[in-house]
Scaffold this motif. Sequence first.
Motif, short mmCIF file in Angstrom:
data_model
loop_
_atom_site.label_atom_id
_atom_site.label_comp_id
_atom_site.label_asym_id
_atom_site.label_seq_id
_atom_site.Cartn_x
_atom_site.Cartn_y
_atom_site.Cartn_z
N ASP A 25 0.89 -1.16 0.00
CA ASP A 25 0.00 0.00 0.00
C ASP A 25 0.93 1.21 0.00
N ILE A 26 1.21 1.72 -1.20
CA ILE A 26 2.17 2.83 -1.35
C ILE A 26 1.41 4.05 -1.86
N LYS A 27 1.49 5.13 -1.11
CA LYS A 27 0.82 6.36 -1.56
C LYS A 27 1.81 7.52 -1.57
N GLY A 28 1.66 8.40 -2.56
CA GLY A 28 2.50 9.60 -2.61
C GLY A 28 3.65 9.51 -3.59
N THR A 29 3.70 8.43 -4.42
CA THR A 29 4.83 8.31 -5.36
C THR A 29 4.87 9.48 -6.35
N GLU A 30 3.71 10.16 -6.53
CA GLU A 30 3.71 11.32 -7.46
C GLU A 30 4.55 12.47 -6.91
N ASN A 31 4.92 12.39 -5.63
CA ASN A 31 5.78 13.43 -5.04
C ASN A 31 7.26 13.27 -5.40
N ILE A 32 7.62 12.13 -6.00
CA ILE A 32 9.02 11.93 -6.40
C ILE A 32 9.25 12.67 -7.72
N PRO A 33 10.19 13.61 -7.75
CA PRO A 33 10.39 14.38 -8.99
C PRO A 33 10.90 13.50 -10.14
N LYS A 34 10.42 13.77 -11.33
CA LYS A 34 10.82 12.96 -12.49
C LYS A 34 12.26 13.26 -12.91
N ARG A 35 12.73 14.46 -12.54
CA ARG A 35 14.13 14.77 -12.84
C ARG A 35 14.68 15.71 -11.77
N GLY A 36 16.00 15.79 -11.72
CA GLY A 36 16.65 16.68 -10.76
C GLY A 36 16.92 16.00 -9.43
N TYR A 209 -2.47 0.72 8.32
CA TYR A 209 -1.97 -0.67 8.29
C TYR A 209 -3.13 -1.63 8.55
N PRO A 210 -3.34 -2.61 7.65
CA PRO A 210 -4.59 -3.37 7.70
C PRO A 210 -4.65 -4.51 8.73
N VAL A 211 -3.54 -4.83 9.38
CA VAL A 211 -3.63 -5.96 10.33
C VAL A 211 -3.25 -5.53 11.73
N ARG A 212 -3.77 -6.26 12.68
CA ARG A 212 -3.41 -6.11 14.09
C ARG A 212 -2.75 -7.41 14.52
N PRO A 213 -2.00 -7.40 15.62
CA PRO A 213 -1.36 -8.65 16.07
C PRO A 213 -2.40 -9.77 16.24
N LYS A 214 -1.99 -10.99 15.84
CA LYS A 214 -2.90 -12.13 15.90
C LYS A 214 -3.08 -12.65 17.33
N ASN A 215 -1.99 -12.56 18.11
CA ASN A 215 -2.03 -13.10 19.47
C ASN A 215 -0.96 -12.39 20.30
N ALA A 216 -0.85 -12.75 21.56
CA ALA A 216 0.09 -12.06 22.47
C ALA A 216 1.53 -12.17 21.99
#
Length: 242
Positions: A25-36, A209-216
């Motif tokens: 789940d990756i968001k914000g890749t459009e913030n990486i400049p294409k050059r420079g 984040y889509p999961v929580r710990p399964k057990n202790a």
Amino acid sequence: MAELVYPPVIGVARTMFKALDLRFDIKGTENIPKRGGAVLVSNHIGYLDFVFCGLTARPAKRLVRFMAKESVFRHKVAGPLMRAMKHIPVDRAAGMDAYKHALRALRSGEIIGVFPEATISESFTLKNFKSGAARLAQESGVPLLPMALWGTQRLWTKGHKRDLGRNHFPITVRVGAPMEADPTEPSDTLTERLRTRVQELLEAAQRAYPVRPKNAEDTWWVPAHLGGTAPAPAQAAGRGHH
């Protein structure tokens, strides 16, 4: 110069992630400049973080050169690969060489990846940031790109056995908008602003984040302040190993 090693290494990493059935789940890749040039700055919670940070630059068709501790470059397998991918070795005793190397790369339009906490955070919370990333951006006149990773600690981190089975682990990544690095701002102030931004992105990644710990037994990867059993920051600092 042709990039003969980096693209195939990315291909291998992608194949491995497919085999592990990781859920991205990756968001914000459009913030990486294409050059420079730009300084990509991330939190550091696992040994594979640089691979995941590098993936965020692929939609922009960019390769990230990471500053990594010199011992990695002495490794008989990793060393030649790191050099061929033009990553930058950092000798903690003589950091100026790495700094100048990174500055040259930024000025020639490269993206440099930095983990300003310097070592993996065993509490999985943000440690203090070293000011090198901010200074590099200020001196080379390029933006800072803040980002945060979450979930990578479950694959392989300090003090835990690596777990590279097919566990369908989710990996959440958030890339923030570029931050201008004004050369007149004190680098410590800029570093603190940068850290605040990475903290916001980290909290956003944790919430998503889509999961929580399964057990202790499974709470080891969750920070103490979120109800997990990872060592609190002061405890982790007290362990005193690098």
